[in-house]
Design a protein around this motif. Structure first.
Motif, mmCIF file in Angstrom:
data_model
loop_
_atom_site.group_PDB
_atom_site.id
_atom_site.type_symbol
_atom_site.label_atom_id
_atom_site.label_comp_id
_atom_site.label_asym_id
_atom_site.label_seq_id
_atom_site.Cartn_x
_atom_site.Cartn_y
_atom_site.Cartn_z
ATOM 1 N N MET A 1 0.919 -1.152 0.428
ATOM 2 C CA MET A 1 0.046 0.281 -0.183
ATOM 3 C C MET A 1 1.184 1.483 -0.007
ATOM 4 S SD MET A 1 -3.221 1.034 2.244
ATOM 5 C CE MET A 1 -3.812 -0.755 2.165
ATOM 6 N N GLU A 2 0.944 2.145 -0.717
ATOM 7 C CA GLU A 2 1.953 3.256 -0.645
ATOM 8 C C GLU A 2 1.097 4.244 -0.436
ATOM 9 O OE1 GLU A 2 2.553 6.757 -4.447
ATOM 10 O OE2 GLU A 2 1.117 5.273 -4.730
ATOM 11 N N GLN A 3 2.421 5.164 0.446
ATOM 12 C CA GLN A 3 1.551 5.890 1.803
ATOM 13 C C GLN A 3 2.125 7.521 1.003
ATOM 14 O OE1 GLN A 3 4.922 5.094 4.871
ATOM 15 N NE2 GLN A 3 4.795 7.590 5.159
ATOM 16 N N ARG A 4 1.131 7.976 1.724
ATOM 17 C CA ARG A 4 0.738 9.284 1.416
ATOM 18 C C ARG A 4 1.362 10.004 1.565
ATOM 19 N NH1 ARG A 4 -5.971 9.372 0.683
ATOM 20 N NH2 ARG A 4 -5.349 7.596 2.701
ATOM 21 N N THR A 5 1.060 10.941 1.314
ATOM 22 C CA THR A 5 2.375 12.375 1.970
ATOM 23 C C THR A 5 1.798 14.173 1.358
ATOM 24 O OG1 THR A 5 4.631 13.329 2.135
ATOM 25 C CG2 THR A 5 4.003 12.674 0.391
ATOM 26 N N TYR A 6 1.864 14.967 2.584
ATOM 27 C CA TYR A 6 1.950 16.231 2.621
ATOM 28 C C TYR A 6 2.753 16.971 1.811
ATOM 29 C CZ TYR A 6 -2.229 15.735 5.715
ATOM 30 O OH TYR A 6 -3.384 15.000 6.175
ATOM 31 N N ASN A 7 4.042 16.269 2.035
ATOM 32 C CA ASN A 7 5.562 16.666 1.289
ATOM 33 C C ASN A 7 5.910 17.885 1.643
ATOM 34 O OD1 ASN A 7 5.960 14.632 -1.100
ATOM 35 N ND2 ASN A 7 4.415 14.892 -2.253
ATOM 36 N N GLN A 8 6.049 18.397 2.663
ATOM 37 C CA GLN A 8 6.166 18.952 3.246
ATOM 38 C C GLN A 8 7.280 19.142 4.818
ATOM 39 O OE1 GLN A 8 2.668 21.449 4.883
ATOM 40 N NE2 GLN A 8 1.486 21.680 3.817
ATOM 41 N N CYS A 10 7.756 19.956 7.461
ATOM 42 C CA CYS A 10 7.251 20.741 8.861
ATOM 43 C C CYS A 10 7.354 19.168 9.926
ATOM 44 C CB CYS A 10 6.006 20.653 8.443
ATOM 45 S SG CYS A 10 4.934 21.443 9.346
ATOM 46 N N ALA A 11 7.214 19.688 10.865
ATOM 47 C CA ALA A 11 6.841 18.347 11.901
ATOM 48 C C ALA A 11 6.221 17.912 12.113
ATOM 49 C CB ALA A 11 7.578 19.015 12.972
ATOM 50 N N THR A 12 4.848 18.609 11.842
ATOM 51 C CA THR A 12 3.113 18.144 12.096
ATOM 52 C C THR A 12 3.445 17.116 11.033
ATOM 53 O OG1 THR A 12 2.783 20.528 13.334
ATOM 54 C CG2 THR A 12 1.161 19.049 12.319
ATOM 55 N N ALA A 13 3.437 17.825 10.119
ATOM 56 C CA ALA A 13 2.624 17.090 8.466
ATOM 57 C C ALA A 13 3.872 15.898 8.054
ATOM 58 C CB ALA A 13 3.504 18.202 6.839
ATOM 59 N N ARG A 14 5.669 15.533 8.734
ATOM 60 C CA ARG A 14 6.407 14.919 8.858
ATOM 61 C C ARG A 14 5.544 14.262 9.476
ATOM 62 N NH1 ARG A 14 11.535 14.361 7.374
ATOM 63 N NH2 ARG A 14 11.794 15.048 5.224
ATOM 64 N N THR A 15 4.780 13.941 11.051
ATOM 65 C CA THR A 15 4.224 13.888 11.552
ATOM 66 C C THR A 15 2.703 12.751 11.130
ATOM 67 O OG1 THR A 15 5.369 14.251 14.148
ATOM 68 C CG2 THR A 15 3.091 13.442 13.900
ATOM 69 N N LEU A 16 2.012 13.860 10.749
ATOM 70 C CA LEU A 16 0.799 13.781 10.187
ATOM 71 C C LEU A 16 1.001 12.194 9.455
ATOM 72 C CD1 LEU A 16 -1.458 16.304 10.099
ATOM 73 C CD2 LEU A 16 -1.264 14.127 11.581
ATOM 74 N N ASP A 17 2.081 12.505 7.666
ATOM 75 C CA ASP A 17 2.629 11.380 7.215
ATOM 76 C C ASP A 17 2.539 9.902 7.508
ATOM 77 O OD1 ASP A 17 3.116 13.765 5.196
ATOM 78 O OD2 ASP A 17 4.836 13.197 4.819
ATOM 79 N N LEU A 18 3.379 9.902 8.849
ATOM 80 C CA LEU A 18 3.575 8.781 10.011
ATOM 81 C C LEU A 18 2.184 8.015 10.236
ATOM 82 C CD1 LEU A 18 6.537 9.727 11.886
ATOM 83 C CD2 LEU A 18 6.438 7.848 9.275
#
Length: 228
Positions: A1-8, A10-18
């Motif tokens: 399953m491909e992991q989606r990313t915000y491509n930002q 930014c610590a908040t965006a990186r955390t939400l990627d996870l």
């Protein structure tokens, strides 16, 4: 399953990627109270299919947030547990729970499930440290077939699934009554008086029980809060 990313970057965006995918934070919620077998997670997360559960667990393993472990005797079965990085998400999960109690709960919907065991984390979220000054006591809660306990030690709490070894006080009630206690204004004293809950154990520990956990007053998100 491909992991989606915000491509930002930014610590908040990186955390939400996870942890931002559906079910991921709820899986972490379950594991915050101790290692769980695959079947335990399925039972607690009704609606999460076997394939998606396996995929989410693999994601948590791959990203260093969870790991496979073997439960100690007598179980000796495979389970999943949080890593140090996963455990450090605990305060964020508790803050989400506190926010939800204030701004998101309301009445239960007909389609919603509830497991009394979820209260293990709820006890941590609602704990009032200042109310436990000088108190050292272990409380065991028996909610229908679920048993969990909380160890209070002078301003700190440890809440875990399963029975306590030597509880100072025991509370027994039904799931329906417990929901009234946690969300509909019923107090422990009222529940004991009307017979929907029973208690045993140390009188002082029982007397202080009602002060140890404080639910925030519910607020309406949609009310007009514009400053005058």
């Amino acid at each position: 399953m491909e992991q989606r990313t915000y491509n930002q970057y930014c610590a908040t965006a990186r955390t939400l990627d996870l942890v931002g995918e559906r079910w991921t934070l709820l899986l972490i919620r379950e594991l915050l109270t101790g290692p769980k077998r695959f079947g335990d997670l399925q039972a607690s997360l009704r609606g999460l299919g076997t394939g998606l559960l396996a995929a989410r667990l693999k994601h948590l393993e791959r990203e260093g947030l969870a790991q496979k472990v073997t439960l100690p005797p007598p179980a000796r079965t495979a389970a999943y547990a949080l890593t140090e990085a996963g455990e450090e998400l605990g305060p964020a999960i508790l803050e989400l729970a506190r926010w939800g109690l204030k701004w998101a709960m309301g009445e239960p919907r007909e389609t919603e499930t509830f497991h009394p065991g979820w209260a293990v984390l709820g006890l941590r979220a609602c704990f009032a440290p200042e109310a436990s000054t000088g108190l050292r006591a272990v409380y065991e809660f028996r909610i229908d077939d679920e048993i969990f306990h909380a160890r209070i030690d002078d301003g700190t709490i440890e809440a875990l699934h399963g029975p306590a070894q030597h509880p100072d006080a025991t509370v027994t009630t039904s799931t329906e009554a417990f929901l009234s206690l946690t969300g509909q204004g019923l107090t422990w004293a009222e529940a004991i008086e009307n017979g929907t809950a029973s208690t045993s154990g140390d009188d002082e520990a029982l007397r202080r029980l009602g002060t140890l956990f404080r639910l925030p007053a519910p607020h309406d998100r949609r009310s007009d809060q514009a400053p005058s």
